[in-house]
Design an enzyme around this catalytic site. Sequence first.
Site, PDB file in Angstrom:
ATOM      1  N   GLU A  32       0.924  -1.261   0.073  1.00 45.31           N
ATOM      2  CA  GLU A  32      -0.365  -0.577  -0.094  1.00 45.31           C
ATOM      3  C   GLU A  32       0.895   1.232  -0.374  1.00 45.31           C
ATOM      4  O   GLU A  32       0.713   1.537   0.954  1.00 45.31           O
ATOM      5  CB  GLU A  32      -0.806   0.285   1.175  1.00 45.31           C
ATOM      6  CG  GLU A  32      -1.689  -1.179   1.163  1.00 45.31           C
ATOM      7  CD  GLU A  32      -3.268  -1.069   2.210  1.00 45.31           C
ATOM      8  OE1 GLU A  32      -3.552   0.416   2.491  1.00 45.31           O
ATOM      9  OE2 GLU A  32      -4.375  -1.728   2.392  1.00 45.31           O
ATOM     10  N   GLU A  85      -5.426  -9.215   0.710  1.00 46.10           N
ATOM     11  CA  GLU A  85      -5.076  -8.254   2.357  1.00 46.10           C
ATOM     12  C   GLU A  85      -7.145  -8.048   2.273  1.00 46.10           C
ATOM     13  O   GLU A  85      -7.578  -7.438   1.126  1.00 46.10           O
ATOM     14  CB  GLU A  85      -4.928  -7.253   2.926  1.00 46.10           C
ATOM     15  CG  GLU A  85      -3.916  -7.489   3.659  1.00 46.10           C
ATOM     16  CD  GLU A  85      -3.799  -5.908   4.301  1.00 46.10           C
ATOM     17  OE1 GLU A  85      -4.320  -4.981   4.094  1.00 46.10           O
ATOM     18  OE2 GLU A  85      -2.218  -5.645   4.206  1.00 46.10           O
TER      19      GLU A  85
END
Length: 443
Positions: A165, A348
Amino acid sequence: MRYQFPDNFIWGVATAAAQIEGAPFEDGRQASIWDVFCAIPGKINRGDRPDVACDSYHRLEKDVEMLKALGVRSYRFSFAWPRIIPDGKGEVNPQGVAYYKKLLALLKENDIKANATMYHWDLPYALQIQGGFGNREIVSWFTRYAEVLLDNFGDDVDYWVTFNEPISVYAGYAQGLFAPGLADEKYARQCLHNLLLCHGEAVRLFRRKRLKSKIGIVVDVWKHYPARPGNQDDEALALYSNECAGYGMFLHPLFLGGYSEALTDYFREHGIAPEIREGDFETMRQPLDFYGLNFYNGLIDDARVAEEKKKAGGNFQDRPENHTEKLRDVLHMLKEKYRIQIPIFISENGVPQTDGPDLESLLDDQERIDYTKGVLTALHAAIADGIDVRGYYHWSLMDNFEWTAGYEARYGLYYRDYQTLERIPKKSAGWYAQLIRENGFEG
Ligand code: NOJ
């Protein structure tokens, strides 16, 4: 209805070093930008600190016991740069290396594939005071760190992830929400540019080493949709959020090459373009073996009420609804707009519960099961559409330090008692273990 997944589908769980390890100053580790940020009053919800977290630095065996009880085929974790090279670019710390060697040995013993991230937000603070990601030298600092990791752990890691991320750097340098807590958009744009170069150089290095394992990157996609399709304000808001302040900032240079038109215009209008040198876009766009998608929610933007609230660690999960069905559309977008043809992992996915005194209701987390079923139903449909998704990692193995939300947001399949450090399986842990055994679930 029964939702059955392809044979060899990889079911896993995910964590990250700064959120579970604790022991920030033990055995040679030095401060990360998060250790410093968390020490500033008012930055973290309830004043929580990551100093102990899940104490995984001392409880590795317990973590692995939980992985075994769940029956996962893969574990996604991250290396802490300040544990491996405490000041970011100097001496390698043998105790840090030993810790991860032990983890990898335990995983191997139990036939659990390692999916390891090089950078999950914990930059050595010693590098931040030299400009951090804003200093182009970071490319050589990061490449050296990557080399230390690859030389020590190489093929013991099945799936290497360069960055998790990268938007965390935007939140930390442009918005001041994350460490290091700066709010300077021009500087932030240079940081993001440099980060993508770090990624590209690390992949090049990986290729030169001719390892057998695979390498990719994890980019989260929170796709914004206009509440009133066709309405100019809503459309403009969604476009800005997706292209200039969201996933488009990364997916475009990684998979299509260069910055998108919308982002280039935005840079020009605001005078915040990063310095781009010849060859930079080529460096960023390296062929990858897989792409990791972190998916949590789809977001509906209404310009009339568009005051973004970011609480749960800086994400959007405090919104009233979860649009889990949007996962299917997001996967199509990856294939159709970004032309991603490599295998995809859901690296995720999960949902938080708010901490409270009532242990029983925290353990009885039917809402997590329902949410996950929603996501997996959309995933199942996308796979049936022909999208090549090879695995799914639930976030997270256990409740942990949820960045600016502190310990209040509980994402774990295992409950973590912050006083005794005990870990207790929630109802979702049993449900997930059964799903893994049967490679599917009843919807
Ligand atoms: C994304 C991040 O990678 C992870 O660190 C975080 O805890 C979860 N999402 C939940 O917000």
